[in-house]
Design a protein around this motif. Sequence first.
Motif, PDB file in Angstrom:
ATOM      1  N   PRO A 185      -1.620  -1.656  13.607  1.00 24.11           N
ATOM      2  CA  PRO A 185      -2.056  -2.428  12.321  1.00 24.11           C
ATOM      3  C   PRO A 185      -0.946  -2.125  11.191  1.00 24.11           C
ATOM      4  N   ASP A 186      -0.821  -2.972  10.098  1.00 20.57           N
ATOM      5  CA  ASP A 186       0.023  -2.699   9.056  1.00 20.57           C
ATOM      6  C   ASP A 186      -0.325  -1.746   8.259  1.00 20.57           C
ATOM      7  N   LYS A 187       0.393  -1.077   7.568  1.00 19.23           N
ATOM      8  CA  LYS A 187       0.100   0.186   6.716  1.00 19.23           C
ATOM      9  C   LYS A 187      -0.514  -0.264   5.143  1.00 19.23           C
ATOM     10  N   PRO A 188      -1.890   0.226   4.973  1.00 17.86           N
ATOM     11  CA  PRO A 188      -2.158  -0.523   3.840  1.00 17.86           C
ATOM     12  C   PRO A 188      -1.679  -0.199   2.565  1.00 17.86           C
ATOM     13  N   ARG A 189      -1.002   0.821   2.382  1.00 19.78           N
ATOM     14  CA  ARG A 189      -0.395   1.518   0.999  1.00 19.78           C
ATOM     15  C   ARG A 189       1.114   1.696   1.203  1.00 19.78           C
ATOM     16  N   ARG A 190       1.983   0.748   2.001  1.00 16.30           N
ATOM     17  CA  ARG A 190       3.275   0.850   2.230  1.00 16.30           C
ATOM     18  C   ARG A 190       3.843   0.282   1.116  1.00 16.30           C
ATOM     19  N   GLN A 191       5.229   0.464   0.851  1.00 18.77           N
ATOM     20  CA  GLN A 191       6.028  -0.316  -0.209  1.00 18.77           C
ATOM     21  C   GLN A 191       6.093  -1.804   0.453  1.00 18.77           C
ATOM     22  N   LEU A 331       1.247   9.308   6.375  1.00 25.31           N
ATOM     23  CA  LEU A 331       2.268   8.460   7.232  1.00 25.31           C
ATOM     24  C   LEU A 331       1.494   7.215   7.740  1.00 25.31           C
ATOM     25  N   ARG A 332       0.614   7.298   8.342  1.00 23.79           N
ATOM     26  CA  ARG A 332      -0.438   6.390   8.834  1.00 23.79           C
ATOM     27  C   ARG A 332      -0.857   5.346   7.888  1.00 23.79           C
ATOM     28  N   GLU A 333      -0.996   5.950   6.403  1.00 27.68           N
ATOM     29  CA  GLU A 333      -1.417   4.926   5.442  1.00 27.68           C
ATOM     30  C   GLU A 333      -0.332   4.359   4.263  1.00 27.68           C
ATOM     31  N   THR A 334       0.813   5.017   4.339  1.00 26.57           N
ATOM     32  CA  THR A 334       1.779   4.686   3.565  1.00 26.57           C
ATOM     33  C   THR A 334       3.145   4.379   4.278  1.00 26.57           C
ATOM     34  N   GLY A 335       3.352   4.972   5.230  1.00 23.39           N
ATOM     35  CA  GLY A 335       4.638   4.863   6.095  1.00 23.39           C
ATOM     36  C   GLY A 335       5.742   5.367   5.536  1.00 23.39           C
ATOM     37  N   TRP A 336       5.276   6.516   4.638  1.00 24.87           N
ATOM     38  CA  TRP A 336       6.307   7.518   4.204  1.00 24.87           C
ATOM     39  C   TRP A 336       5.868   8.948   3.745  1.00 24.87           C
TER      40      TRP A 336
END
Length: 514
Positions: A185-191, A331-336
């Motif tokens: 899945p895409d990360k819901p809160r990524r940049q 990380l799971r939520e934001t990718g950072w």
Amino acid sequence: MSYSVVWFKKDLRLHDHAALRQALDAGPVLCVFCVEPHLWRQADASTQHYRFVIECLRDLWSELRSVGLKLHVVTADAPDFMERLFAASPFKRIYSHQETGNGASFQRDIAVARWCCAHGVAWHEVPQFGVQRGSANRDAWSRHWHGHMSLPQSTLPTASAHDTVPLPWVEPPPPDALTLGLQQPDKPRRQAGGRAIALQLLRSFIADRSRQYRGGISSPLRAVDACSRSSPYLTWGCLSVREVWQAVQYRRASEAPPAPKHLAGLNAFGSRLHWHCHFIQKLESEPSIEFHNMHRGYDGLRESEHKPEHFAALVSGRTGWPLVDACVAMLRETGWVNFRMRAMLVSVAAYPLWLHWRPVGEWLATEFLDYEPGIHWSQMQMQSGTTGINTARIYNPIKQARDQDPEGRFVREWLPAMRKVPDTWLFEPWRMPAEMQLRCGLRVGGPDADIPTPLVDLERATRLAKIRLFALRAQPEVKAAKAAIVRQHGSRTFVRKRAGKVPPVAVPAQLELL
Ligand SMILES: Cc1cc2nc3c(=O)[nH]c(=O)nc-3n(C[C@H](O)[C@H](O)[C@H](O)COP(=O)(O)OP(=O)(O)OC[C@H]3O[C@@H](n4cnc5c(N)ncnc54)[C@H](O)[C@@H]3O)c2cc1C
């Protein structure tokens, strides 16, 4: 008609794009970005990367349109695309930036180079970082880096209209992530991707947020704002490293000089830009470090001892060490997550959990939105102790939690179960007495527990890991091989300090940032 193909790779911008400039100087152009199914099928690719790139392409498309150019987004592996285009409408030249990518993109570049040779097409690859192609002379490296960063940024020719060549077929829109085989899945809160957002972030960092950089980058809470957050935009080239570096120099030298803390932050950030290229150079000079230990004397250290239950606990954020699990949740939520937490995650994986850096690195590559192979694999090896040239830094996740998150704000933000844990048990919740668990409405340990018990005793497992690593490190042949690695990959701090005194050359007219 003779024309050039401008092949956009990880340089999704118009600004300071030397490859585009050279192509336009040579005549008509066809601008293309290839969505390459083969690359997106690699184990280090993920949905968040793909969606981010598509967002960047939207900005690039508009930017090119504003100067009368058209971006074609084509779904094909680059060698196949070149073949098809050449058959339909032969061209003479390809212009692109040099790329230091993963093994798959390296092989793809070799295939394109061979194809060019066979078809009499000249491929002009222009450096976009301070990285030198192939093996670099490390003694002169820092000087070379400063030389590259100090050059004027590339501008477009001042023609009222540029000569463009249409794609000789109608290309369907790019596929969605699932069609490319990307399952995560895409990360819901990524940049979000794109140059416009990248510029906003950079402006706010240079003008203001960099005041907090020194002292703010280690805490997983404060780092979210104190760090520049420019990494995914540098990875995909929405920003050029040179324009960022020059913007920092410009602010440092401006008429209203920054206060000491602000200046310290800008300086520390500038040195990270140097590290960016220093680490990528390692992969450029020795592509095998993506797969093999930088120091081959460490071969066999962990390879045959992969414990699937340790790996599963790590990737599912169920190690039981709250700070580790909270980082995985973030990380799971934001990718950072910030540098220190990345280093801690890898250290926990490599030492107490005794996992090899390859599977951990592959997993983290898909989790980090800013995945940059040169930085990533070098750092994976450095934090796992297999470079042979760096001091082994072993991060204790309990000590890190006490130092970086003493009130538990971070772990409580990311791990809902931790909200019920009283402060006394914040750092080692698995030690909570059963009666206290009952009172808090929590279950610790066991398969369905709210909070798992760590799979290993941290102190004992870390001690054992150190003994094994240091025993290997002490062997004469392992010691003997170190000098060659330092020669090839080691940083030359003395050169860097000297080179750092070279006055920066900034060309204000080109600084779109300030
Ligand atoms: C195991 C591990 C893996 C990493 N993988 C990546 C990766 O795939 N991509 C990536 O960009 N960074 C990676 N880093 C480095 C660092 O953690 C990130 O660059 C940083 O957290 C990104 O946030 P930022 O842009 O706000 O950084 P800032 O602190 O604002 O730094 C600005 C830029 O400098 C560069 N930089 C910063 N720190 C480092 C460093 N230690 N080494 C090399 N370059 C650095 C990056 O390009 C970064 O965007 C990794 C670190 C570790 C420990």
